[in-house]
Enzyme design. Structure first.
Site, mmCIF file in Angstrom:
data_model
loop_
_atom_site.group_PDB
_atom_site.id
_atom_site.type_symbol
_atom_site.label_atom_id
_atom_site.label_comp_id
_atom_site.label_asym_id
_atom_site.label_seq_id
_atom_site.Cartn_x
_atom_site.Cartn_y
_atom_site.Cartn_z
ATOM 1 N N ARG A 236 -2.924 -12.059 11.073
ATOM 2 C CA ARG A 236 -2.989 -10.643 10.712
ATOM 3 C C ARG A 236 -3.918 -10.456 9.497
ATOM 4 O O ARG A 236 -4.726 -9.531 9.444
ATOM 5 C CB ARG A 236 -1.584 -10.151 10.345
ATOM 6 C CG ARG A 236 -1.218 -8.799 10.894
ATOM 7 C CD ARG A 236 0.266 -8.653 11.127
ATOM 8 N NE ARG A 236 1.100 -8.875 9.950
ATOM 9 C CZ ARG A 236 2.412 -9.119 9.996
ATOM 10 N NH1 ARG A 236 3.030 -9.190 11.158
ATOM 11 N NH2 ARG A 236 3.105 -9.309 8.904
ATOM 12 N N ARG B 136 12.182 -11.201 11.518
ATOM 13 C CA ARG B 136 11.302 -10.500 12.462
ATOM 14 C C ARG B 136 10.377 -11.512 13.109
ATOM 15 O O ARG B 136 9.779 -12.346 12.426
ATOM 16 C CB ARG B 136 10.480 -9.447 11.730
ATOM 17 C CG ARG B 136 11.296 -8.244 11.300
ATOM 18 C CD ARG B 136 10.462 -7.334 10.444
ATOM 19 N NE ARG B 136 9.107 -7.192 10.994
ATOM 20 C CZ ARG B 136 8.329 -6.151 10.797
ATOM 21 N NH1 ARG B 136 8.775 -5.157 10.058
ATOM 22 N NH2 ARG B 136 7.123 -6.091 11.292
ATOM 23 N N LYS C 205 0.816 -1.212 0.000
ATOM 24 C CA LYS C 205 0.000 0.000 0.000
ATOM 25 C C LYS C 205 0.857 1.272 0.000
ATOM 26 O O LYS C 205 0.575 2.211 -0.733
ATOM 27 C CB LYS C 205 -0.890 -0.004 1.252
ATOM 28 C CG LYS C 205 -2.323 0.283 0.955
ATOM 29 C CD LYS C 205 -3.250 0.065 2.137
ATOM 30 C CE LYS C 205 -2.576 0.049 3.499
ATOM 31 N NZ LYS C 205 -3.556 0.197 4.590
#
Ligand SMILES: [Zn+2]
Length: 227
Positions: free
Chosen positions: A181, A170, A22
């Site tokens: 998510r 991560r 995005k």
């Protein structure tokens, strides 16, 4: 349509899960169309720093450890939309998140005769997104990025750039976290998709292709939605 209406700043909403690109697409739209990307976090920080009445209200609420109300966000957005750099158009990122906010946004835009030109949904394939995100790792030494499926170093475990052998991932990029998510994103966004679909301004683009292909798609959508 009168000239007056045609020259009103364009308002775009970008919908897409984390990892769909995005931010990259918003920057390309900024470059191509002269729009300004407005994210809720940046808006709040700027308003607080500028000490506007809405900014001061937001600051008081945040200092009390509470969530900033929709009303305050709308007031901050109203101030921001009136600034000269937004004259061509804006790309909203992270707002609205609920249909109540979407309705408040419609009311706000109605005050100045503006409307949403398009709510663009970046469509992803969840399974492919999980692979894409959970496969990422970087060299601890120089930060070079790698990927289990798409970009392995020439010699396994050794950085092509600096020769370092310590790679890191991560913690929140593991498959399970990415999947949940995405699930949360779909649950949260479904009402907005329905809302903008009902208004006839929902557009979708396949966000799994190359960055340039997606950008071309988005540009075509924006051109149609603003002409
Ligand atoms: Zn390295």
């Amino acid at each position: 349509m009168t000239t007056d209406v045609m020259t009103r700043p364009a308002v775009l909403i970008l919908l897409g899960p984390p990892g769909a690109g995005k931010g990259t697409q918003a920057r390309m739209l900024e470059d191509e169309f002269g729009y300004v990307q407005l994210s809720t976090g940046d808006l709040l920080r700027a308003a607080v720093a500028a000490g506007t009445p809405a900014g001061l209200a937001a600051k008081a609420v945040m200092e009390a450890g509470q969530l900033v109300s929709d009303e305050i966000v709308i007031n901050i957005l109203r101030d921001r939309l009136a600034e000269p750099d937004c004259a061509k158009g804006v790309i909203l990122d992270g707002f609205p998140r609920t249909t109540v906010q979407a309705e408040a946004l419609d009311d706000l835009l109605g005050e100045t005769g503006q409307k949403i030109n398009a709510a663009i949904s970046l469509e992803v394939d969840d399974a492919a997104m999980v692979e894409r995100i959970s496969g990422r790792y970087t060299c601890a030494g120089c930060g070079e990025g790698y990927h289990d499926s798409f970009k392995q170093p020439a010699k396994a475990g050794t950085c092509d750039k600096c020769g370092g052998t310590e790679m890191k991932r991560r913690a929140d990029d593991n498959a399970e976290t990415v999947a949940s998510r995405l699930e949360a994103y779909h649950a949260q966004t479904a009402p907005l998709i329905a809302y903008y679909g009902g208004k006839g301004v929902l557009k979708s683009t396949n966000a799994m292709g190359g960055i340039d292909d997606i950008a071309r798609d988005m540009a075509a959508i924006v051109t149609t939605a603003t002409s």
